[in-house]
Design a protein around this motif. Structure first.
Motif, PDB file in Angstrom:
ATOM      1  N   GLY A 105       0.724  -0.858   0.155  1.00 12.74           N
ATOM      2  CA  GLY A 105       0.506  -0.196  -0.563  1.00 12.74           C
ATOM      3  C   GLY A 105       0.574   1.548   0.054  1.00 12.74           C
ATOM      4  O   GLY A 105       0.205   2.253   0.778  1.00 12.74           O
ATOM      5  N   GLY A 106       2.276   1.319  -0.678  1.00 11.07           N
ATOM      6  CA  GLY A 106       3.019   2.288  -0.783  1.00 11.07           C
ATOM      7  C   GLY A 106       3.886   2.257   0.891  1.00 11.07           C
ATOM      8  O   GLY A 106       4.754   4.129   0.507  1.00 11.07           O
ATOM      9  N   LEU A 107       3.486   1.527   1.714  1.00  8.00           N
ATOM     10  CA  LEU A 107       4.298   1.575   2.810  1.00  8.00           C
ATOM     11  C   LEU A 107       5.436   0.772   2.346  1.00  8.00           C
ATOM     12  O   LEU A 107       5.212  -0.203   2.436  1.00  8.00           O
ATOM     13  CB  LEU A 107       3.659   1.819   4.021  1.00  8.00           C
ATOM     14  CG  LEU A 107       2.516   3.141   4.148  1.00  8.00           C
ATOM     15  CD1 LEU A 107       1.663   2.043   5.590  1.00  8.00           C
ATOM     16  CD2 LEU A 107       3.452   3.886   4.427  1.00  8.00           C
ATOM     17  N   PRO A 108       6.550   1.215   3.397  1.00  5.53           N
ATOM     18  CA  PRO A 108       7.684  -0.366   2.805  1.00  5.53           C
ATOM     19  C   PRO A 108       7.303  -1.252   3.547  1.00  5.53           C
ATOM     20  O   PRO A 108       6.331  -1.426   4.979  1.00  5.53           O
ATOM     21  CB  PRO A 108       8.750   0.710   4.222  1.00  5.53           C
ATOM     22  CG  PRO A 108       8.683   2.181   4.247  1.00  5.53           C
ATOM     23  CD  PRO A 108       7.078   2.391   4.392  1.00  5.53           C
ATOM     24  N   ALA A 109       7.157  -2.525   3.917  1.00  4.06           N
ATOM     25  CA  ALA A 109       6.920  -4.022   3.958  1.00  4.06           C
ATOM     26  C   ALA A 109       6.827  -3.957   5.651  1.00  4.06           C
ATOM     27  O   ALA A 109       6.309  -4.669   5.881  1.00  4.06           O
ATOM     28  CB  ALA A 109       7.203  -4.670   2.468  1.00  4.06           C
ATOM     29  N   ALA A 110       7.761  -3.281   5.925  1.00  7.85           N
ATOM     30  CA  ALA A 110       8.986  -3.657   7.206  1.00  7.85           C
ATOM     31  C   ALA A 110       8.151  -3.728   7.831  1.00  7.85           C
ATOM     32  O   ALA A 110       8.226  -3.754   9.347  1.00  7.85           O
ATOM     33  CB  ALA A 110      10.427  -3.671   7.041  1.00  7.85           C
ATOM     34  N   VAL A 111       6.891  -2.232   7.652  1.00  7.10           N
ATOM     35  CA  VAL A 111       6.667  -1.458   8.595  1.00  7.10           C
ATOM     36  C   VAL A 111       5.552  -2.519   9.515  1.00  7.10           C
ATOM     37  O   VAL A 111       5.103  -2.511  10.546  1.00  7.10           O
ATOM     38  CB  VAL A 111       6.041  -0.480   8.552  1.00  7.10           C
ATOM     39  CG1 VAL A 111       4.504  -0.288   9.195  1.00  7.10           C
ATOM     40  CG2 VAL A 111       6.754   0.847   8.237  1.00  7.10           C
ATOM     41  N   PHE A 112       4.470  -3.498   8.416  1.00  3.38           N
ATOM     42  CA  PHE A 112       3.833  -4.235   8.477  1.00  3.38           C
ATOM     43  C   PHE A 112       3.606  -5.387   9.328  1.00  3.38           C
ATOM     44  O   PHE A 112       3.593  -5.578  10.716  1.00  3.38           O
ATOM     45  CB  PHE A 112       3.103  -4.810   7.241  1.00  3.38           C
ATOM     46  CG  PHE A 112       2.374  -4.188   6.677  1.00  3.38           C
ATOM     47  CD1 PHE A 112       1.163  -3.557   6.999  1.00  3.38           C
ATOM     48  CD2 PHE A 112       2.777  -2.719   5.625  1.00  3.38           C
ATOM     49  CE1 PHE A 112       0.325  -3.127   6.155  1.00  3.38           C
ATOM     50  CE2 PHE A 112       2.384  -2.187   4.713  1.00  3.38           C
ATOM     51  CZ  PHE A 112       1.061  -1.528   5.117  1.00  3.38           C
ATOM     52  N   ALA A 113       5.311  -5.273  10.064  1.00  4.38           N
ATOM     53  CA  ALA A 113       5.962  -6.951  11.525  1.00  4.38           C
ATOM     54  C   ALA A 113       5.585  -6.009  12.436  1.00  4.38           C
ATOM     55  O   ALA A 113       5.698  -6.616  13.517  1.00  4.38           O
ATOM     56  CB  ALA A 113       7.454  -7.031  11.318  1.00  4.38           C
ATOM     57  N   HIS A 114       5.830  -4.283  12.337  1.00  2.65           N
ATOM     58  CA  HIS A 114       5.206  -4.003  13.988  1.00  2.65           C
ATOM     59  C   HIS A 114       3.537  -3.132  14.520  1.00  2.65           C
ATOM     60  O   HIS A 114       3.286  -2.931  15.307  1.00  2.65           O
ATOM     61  CB  HIS A 114       5.928  -3.001  14.054  1.00  2.65           C
ATOM     62  CG  HIS A 114       7.717  -3.230  13.787  1.00  2.65           C
ATOM     63  ND1 HIS A 114       7.985  -3.407  14.618  1.00  2.65           N
ATOM     64  CD2 HIS A 114       8.840  -2.868  12.982  1.00  2.65           C
ATOM     65  CE1 HIS A 114      10.013  -4.073  14.182  1.00  2.65           C
ATOM     66  NE2 HIS A 114       9.283  -4.004  13.396  1.00  2.65           N
TER      67      HIS A 114
END
Length: 420
Positions: A105-114
């Motif tokens: 969704g336009g955000l760094p995928a790593a963000v979603f781990a948090h």
């Protein structure tokens, strides 16, 4: 309950200046990266070879990249990927002078781990049970998976969505409500179309019932109702209703359809005025001062439904005479019923009701004087408070309280008399 998968994973390639030059949805499988047009991910940049690297996706949480003997190399966190090298969603991957990133969704995928599972998924809300089923829309309890909060979601019924007047009224309600930012008015979070192309808007969720429910329980002598809802408590709620309406008037908005059913009473003292779809917007406030930025909304010619709380100018569809005093009349009707436990008009036939309203044929409160009113002090309704209601119910707008604060002040003066 409606659910949806989280937003898909994407591979994004940027050139040395940070400009996006390639983007590809990533699912399970193998992807050749390079400037050959037959590759799955085509990167047209001089430092990238024809067949530069192979990305292997076992799952969204397990990926590997391997350099294919490129001229300028492939690196993961600065280490050459000469063999099958694990790639974490947030790892720094370079292809020659270009960078390879993973996003959702336009955000760094790593963000979603948090973040919570389902954050920014395509369908944001988990829909619960219907709370209110109206004739044109349904209100559901829902859970906002992105922000982790309970909300209410109002969805337009499919048969209503096919009618332009219903659609415009629905949008108008959301727009006006969202522009009236007051504790006594719902906060609108979002207006849009869901995955089923249904028009909806979301608001904060208030647990409780309507003022109409409370007055019905008192009118029918429901056991315990007078103790739960004494007149003193009702007047506190009434003043909060007035606060919300006075604020709306300061923004040039006349509700025009006030009745006990348009007031929600929360379990923790919340008093919320709802149903702004029939509101009239004016370029001036209750004191006839011009408003620099008046409230704007979708136009709708719909007339408010007729009720015993409808002002004469609304009943007569004399729209040029609608003003803050129109809501003063409806507030007077609510106060009349709150004190006497009777509606100012009893006709169910619309023609008879309209005629009674436009001629000011209000039921005389004297006929209720001998009835017990257990919610009132001494079980007798206070005549002075009824007189205040009757002034607000004057047929001619000029004879009513000219603003809501004037009505509030009259009630406050009466309340002060009780404490002396």
């Amino acid at each position: 309950m409606l659910t949806s998968s989280r937003r898909p994973l994407e591979a994004v390639v940027r050139d040395p200046e940070g400009r996006q030059i390639a983007r590809c949805l990533i699912r399970r499988g193998r992807y050749i990266i390079g400037h050959e047009q037959k590759n799955e991910i085509v990167v047209e940049e001089p430092s990238v070879s024809a067949r530069h690297a192979r990305l292997t996706v076992v799952s969204e949480d397990e990926m590997f990249i391997e350099d294919l003997e490129s001229a300028n190399g492939t690196r993961v966190a600065g280490t050459p990927a000469n063999g099958s090298t694990p790639v974490a969603p947030g790892a720094r991957v370079t292809l020659g002078l270009c960078s390879l990133d993973f996003q959702r969704g336009g955000l760094p995928a790593a963000v979603f781990a948090h973040l919570p599972e389902g954050f920014l998924r395509e369908t944001r809300y988990d829909i619960g049970e219907p709370v209110v089923e109206g004739t044109t829309s349904t209100i559901f309890s829902a859970f906002d998976t992105t922000l982790g909060r309970d909300v209410a979601i109002k969805v337009l019924r499919p048969e209503s969505q096919a009618q332009i007047d219903h659609v415009l009224r629905f949008i108008r309600e959301a727009q006006i409500t969202s522009q009236l930012q007051h504790p006594g008015i719902l906060t609108v979070y979002e207006l849009g179309l869901n995955s089923r192309n249904q028009l909806f808007y979301t608001t904060h969720f208030v647990e409780g019932g309507t003022l109409g429910d409370v007055l019905d329980s008192l009118s029918t002598r429901e056991p315990g109702a007078p103790e739960r809802f004494p007149l003193t408590r009702l007047l506190v709620a009434f003043q909060k209703i007035c606060d919300a309406i006075a604020y709306a008037h300061s923004r040039g908005v006349v509700h025009a359809a006030l009745r006990p059913e348009t007031v929600n009473l929360g379990f923790f003292g919340e008093v919320i005025v709802i149903s702004w779809c029939f509101a009239r917007t004016l370029p001036f406030d209750a004191d006839d001062r011009e408003i620099p930025r008046p409230v704007t909304a979708a136009s709708s010619e719909s007339a408010p439904p007729l009720s015993p709380y409808t002002a004469p100018e609304i009943a007569a569809e004399a729209w040029d005479f609608v003003s803050a005093r129109t809501d003063v009349y409806s507030l007077g009707s609510i106060l009349y019923r709150m004190v006497t436990l009777h509606r100012p008009f009893t006709f169910e036939d619309p023609a008879l009701l309209r005629d009674a309203i436009t001629h000011g044929d209000i039921r005389s409160p004297a006929q209720f004087a001998k009835e017990p009113h257990p919610h009132c002090p001494g079980e007798r309704y206070p005549g002075q408070l009824v007189a205040i209601a009757l002034k607000a119910l004057s047929l001619e707008p000029a004879d009513r309280f000219q603003t809501v604060p004037h009505l509030q002040a009259a009630i406050a003066t009466w309340q002060q008399g009780l404490t002396h």
